[in-house]
Motif scaffolding. Structure first.
Motif, PDB file in Angstrom:
ATOM      1  N   GLN A 183     -12.211 -85.335  42.232  1.00  0.00           N
ATOM      2  CA  GLN A 183     -13.547 -85.641  41.719  1.00  0.00           C
ATOM      3  C   GLN A 183     -13.437 -86.459  40.432  1.00  0.00           C
ATOM      4  O   GLN A 183     -14.115 -87.475  40.279  1.00  0.00           O
ATOM      5  N   LEU A 184     -12.557 -86.036  39.519  1.00  0.00           N
ATOM      6  CA  LEU A 184     -12.362 -86.768  38.265  1.00  0.00           C
ATOM      7  C   LEU A 184     -11.848 -88.184  38.502  1.00  0.00           C
ATOM      8  O   LEU A 184     -12.153 -89.099  37.740  1.00  0.00           O
ATOM      9  N   ALA A 185     -11.080 -88.374  39.580  1.00  0.00           N
ATOM     10  CA  ALA A 185     -10.516 -89.684  39.901  1.00  0.00           C
ATOM     11  C   ALA A 185     -11.517 -90.589  40.619  1.00  0.00           C
ATOM     12  O   ALA A 185     -11.206 -91.735  40.929  1.00  0.00           O
ATOM     13  N   GLY A 186     -12.715 -90.065  40.891  1.00  0.00           N
ATOM     14  CA  GLY A 186     -13.752 -90.896  41.493  1.00  0.00           C
ATOM     15  C   GLY A 186     -13.900 -90.774  42.996  1.00  0.00           C
ATOM     16  O   GLY A 186     -14.591 -91.577  43.617  1.00  0.00           O
ATOM     17  N   HIS A 187     -13.288 -89.782  43.594  1.00  0.00           N
ATOM     18  CA  HIS A 187     -13.378 -89.601  45.043  1.00  0.00           C
ATOM     19  C   HIS A 187     -14.431 -88.544  45.392  1.00  0.00           C
ATOM     20  O   HIS A 187     -14.179 -87.626  46.175  1.00  0.00           O
ATOM     21  N   SER A 188     -15.618 -88.705  44.826  1.00  0.00           N
ATOM     22  CA  SER A 188     -16.665 -87.697  44.981  1.00  0.00           C
ATOM     23  C   SER A 188     -17.129 -87.545  46.426  1.00  0.00           C
ATOM     24  O   SER A 188     -17.475 -86.445  46.853  1.00  0.00           O
ATOM     25  N   TRP A 189     -17.123 -88.626  47.200  1.00  0.00           N
ATOM     26  CA  TRP A 189     -17.540 -88.534  48.612  1.00  0.00           C
ATOM     27  C   TRP A 189     -16.587 -87.635  49.400  1.00  0.00           C
ATOM     28  O   TRP A 189     -17.020 -86.824  50.219  1.00  0.00           O
ATOM     29  N   LEU A 190     -15.293 -87.760  49.142  1.00  0.00           N
ATOM     30  CA  LEU A 190     -14.302 -86.936  49.824  1.00  0.00           C
ATOM     31  C   LEU A 190     -14.437 -85.475  49.392  1.00  0.00           C
ATOM     32  O   LEU A 190     -14.392 -84.567  50.216  1.00  0.00           O
ATOM     33  N   VAL A 191     -14.621 -85.263  48.115  1.00  0.00           N
ATOM     34  CA  VAL A 191     -14.772 -83.903  47.585  1.00  0.00           C
ATOM     35  C   VAL A 191     -16.021 -83.247  48.166  1.00  0.00           C
ATOM     36  O   VAL A 191     -15.979 -82.088  48.598  1.00  0.00           O
ATOM     37  N   ALA A 192     -17.132 -83.975  48.214  1.00  0.00           N
ATOM     38  CA  ALA A 192     -18.370 -83.423  48.777  1.00  0.00           C
ATOM     39  C   ALA A 192     -18.162 -83.022  50.241  1.00  0.00           C
ATOM     40  O   ALA A 192     -18.603 -81.945  50.664  1.00  0.00           O
ATOM     41  N   PHE A 193     -17.478 -83.859  50.982  1.00  0.00           N
ATOM     42  CA  PHE A 193     -17.191 -83.557  52.390  1.00  0.00           C
ATOM     43  C   PHE A 193     -16.302 -82.318  52.514  1.00  0.00           C
ATOM     44  O   PHE A 193     -16.584 -81.414  53.295  1.00  0.00           O
ATOM     45  N   LEU A 194     -15.238 -82.276  51.714  1.00  0.00           N
ATOM     46  CA  LEU A 194     -14.296 -81.161  51.808  1.00  0.00           C
ATOM     47  C   LEU A 194     -14.870 -79.850  51.265  1.00  0.00           C
ATOM     48  O   LEU A 194     -14.342 -78.788  51.572  1.00  0.00           O
ATOM     49  N   ARG A 195     -15.935 -79.910  50.506  1.00  0.00           N
ATOM     50  CA  ARG A 195     -16.575 -78.687  50.009  1.00  0.00           C
ATOM     51  C   ARG A 195     -17.557 -78.083  51.025  1.00  0.00           C
ATOM     52  O   ARG A 195     -18.011 -76.963  50.843  1.00  0.00           O
ATOM     53  N   LEU A 196     -17.864 -78.806  52.090  1.00  0.00           N
ATOM     54  CA  LEU A 196     -18.702 -78.231  53.142  1.00  0.00           C
ATOM     55  C   LEU A 196     -17.954 -77.038  53.731  1.00  0.00           C
ATOM     56  O   LEU A 196     -16.739 -77.107  53.949  1.00  0.00           O
ATOM     57  N   PRO A 197     -18.659 -75.923  53.988  1.00  0.00           N
ATOM     58  CA  PRO A 197     -17.964 -74.686  54.388  1.00  0.00           C
ATOM     59  C   PRO A 197     -16.889 -74.821  55.475  1.00  0.00           C
ATOM     60  O   PRO A 197     -15.762 -74.395  55.250  1.00  0.00           O
ATOM     61  N   CYS A 216     -15.224 -77.470  56.444  1.00  0.00           N
ATOM     62  CA  CYS A 216     -14.176 -78.370  55.950  1.00  0.00           C
ATOM     63  C   CYS A 216     -13.356 -77.704  54.854  1.00  0.00           C
ATOM     64  O   CYS A 216     -12.134 -77.846  54.813  1.00  0.00           O
ATOM     65  N   TYR A 217     -14.045 -76.981  53.956  1.00  0.00           N
ATOM     66  CA  TYR A 217     -13.346 -76.297  52.867  1.00  0.00           C
ATOM     67  C   TYR A 217     -12.379 -75.261  53.431  1.00  0.00           C
ATOM     68  O   TYR A 217     -11.231 -75.165  52.993  1.00  0.00           O
ATOM     69  N   TRP A 218     -12.835 -74.500  54.417  1.00  0.00           N
ATOM     70  CA  TRP A 218     -11.972 -73.491  55.042  1.00  0.00           C
ATOM     71  C   TRP A 218     -10.725 -74.154  55.620  1.00  0.00           C
ATOM     72  O   TRP A 218      -9.605 -73.683  55.397  1.00  0.00           O
ATOM     73  N   LEU A 219     -10.909 -75.248  56.340  1.00  0.00           N
ATOM     74  CA  LEU A 219      -9.782 -75.961  56.946  1.00  0.00           C
ATOM     75  C   LEU A 219      -8.875 -76.571  55.870  1.00  0.00           C
ATOM     76  O   LEU A 219      -7.645 -76.486  55.968  1.00  0.00           O
ATOM     77  N   ALA A 220      -9.462 -77.182  54.838  1.00  0.00           N
ATOM     78  CA  ALA A 220      -8.675 -77.782  53.751  1.00  0.00           C
ATOM     79  C   ALA A 220      -7.853 -76.724  53.028  1.00  0.00           C
ATOM     80  O   ALA A 220      -6.692 -76.952  52.677  1.00  0.00           O
ATOM     81  N   LYS A 221      -8.446 -75.557  52.815  1.00  0.00           N
ATOM     82  CA  LYS A 221      -7.730 -74.468  52.142  1.00  0.00           C
ATOM     83  C   LYS A 221      -6.537 -74.000  52.984  1.00  0.00           C
ATOM     84  O   LYS A 221      -5.443 -73.781  52.469  1.00  0.00           O
ATOM     85  N   LYS A 222      -6.741 -73.863  54.286  1.00  0.00           N
ATOM     86  CA  LYS A 222      -5.662 -73.459  55.195  1.00  0.00           C
ATOM     87  C   LYS A 222      -4.578 -74.536  55.246  1.00  0.00           C
ATOM     88  O   LYS A 222      -3.380 -74.223  55.212  1.00  0.00           O
ATOM     89  N   ALA A 223      -4.976 -75.800  55.339  1.00  0.00           N
ATOM     90  CA  ALA A 223      -4.005 -76.904  55.395  1.00  0.00           C
ATOM     91  C   ALA A 223      -3.190 -76.980  54.108  1.00  0.00           C
ATOM     92  O   ALA A 223      -1.972 -77.173  54.147  1.00  0.00           O
ATOM     93  N   TYR A 224      -3.854 -76.823  52.961  1.00  0.00           N
ATOM     94  CA  TYR A 224      -3.133 -76.846  51.688  1.00  0.00           C
ATOM     95  C   TYR A 224      -2.130 -75.694  51.624  1.00  0.00           C
ATOM     96  O   TYR A 224      -0.978 -75.884  51.233  1.00  0.00           O
ATOM     97  N   ALA A 225      -2.544 -74.504  52.012  1.00  0.00           N
ATOM     98  CA  ALA A 225      -1.655 -73.334  51.982  1.00  0.00           C
ATOM     99  C   ALA A 225      -0.446 -73.552  52.897  1.00  0.00           C
ATOM    100  O   ALA A 225       0.687 -73.211  52.532  1.00  0.00           O
ATOM    101  N   TYR A 226      -0.677 -74.132  54.053  1.00  0.00           N
ATOM    102  CA  TYR A 226       0.418 -74.436  54.996  1.00  0.00           C
ATOM    103  C   TYR A 226       1.405 -75.411  54.362  1.00  0.00           C
ATOM    104  O   TYR A 226       2.608 -75.199  54.367  1.00  0.00           O
ATOM    105  N   TRP A 227       0.865 -76.505  53.793  1.00  0.00           N
ATOM    106  CA  TRP A 227       1.724 -77.508  53.172  1.00  0.00           C
ATOM    107  C   TRP A 227       2.470 -76.933  51.972  1.00  0.00           C
ATOM    108  O   TRP A 227       3.669 -77.142  51.825  1.00  0.00           O
ATOM    109  N   ALA A 228       1.772 -76.196  51.118  1.00  0.00           N
ATOM    110  CA  ALA A 228       2.393 -75.644  49.910  1.00  0.00           C
ATOM    111  C   ALA A 228       3.528 -74.689  50.262  1.00  0.00           C
ATOM    112  O   ALA A 228       4.562 -74.676  49.586  1.00  0.00           O
ATOM    113  N   ALA A 229       3.359 -73.908  51.316  1.00  0.00           N
ATOM    114  CA  ALA A 229       4.399 -72.954  51.717  1.00  0.00           C
ATOM    115  C   ALA A 229       5.643 -73.662  52.237  1.00  0.00           C
ATOM    116  O   ALA A 229       6.751 -73.140  52.119  1.00  0.00           O
TER     117      ALA A 229
END
Length: 114
Positions: A73-87, A89-102
């Motif tokens: 959001q700070l970098a100016g990608h507000s459209w992507l952030v708004a999309f990924l904050r939709l319930p 999408c957010y659930w999927l993004a959170k799972k994908a991040y956790a998978y990648w981080a692990a």
């Protein structure tokens, strides 16, 4: 000032920070936690920070996908952030991040079998 703690030894992490860094530096202090001498911040150890990205905001941490969404959001990608904050999408993004981080710790020398 807000602080973004990133792993500079991770090629993908470093690439993202190099790309977004110029847009982030007016808002965030970028701290490479892979640097010699870094041991942690505000009671959180380096080992814990190596598990997920951490962003210090005022008096607390944002961790994982929430940290990423904040700095995107700070970098100016507000459209992507708004999309990924939709319930859904957010659930999927959170799972994908956790998978990648692990699995990120399996990446070495710029090679990542993800």
């Amino acid at each position: 000032m807000q602080k973004l703690f990133f792993d500079g030894s991770c090629a993908l992490c470093r690439r993202e920070i190099n790309w977004l860094g110029p847009k982030l530096t007016p808002h965030l202090e970028l701290i490479d936690i892979s640097a010699a001498g870094f041991s942690g911040f505000a009671g959180v150890t380096k080992a814990a920070m190596m598990q997920q990205i951490h962003l210090w905001r005022e008096d607390h941490f944002l961790i994982g996908i929430d940290a990423s969404l904040h700095y995107w959001q700070l970098a100016g990608h507000s459209w992507l952030v708004a999309f990924l904050r939709l319930p859904p999408c957010y659930w999927l993004a959170k799972k994908a991040y956790a998978y990648w981080a692990a699995r990120r710790s399996n990446c070495a020398n710029g090679a990542c079998p993800l």
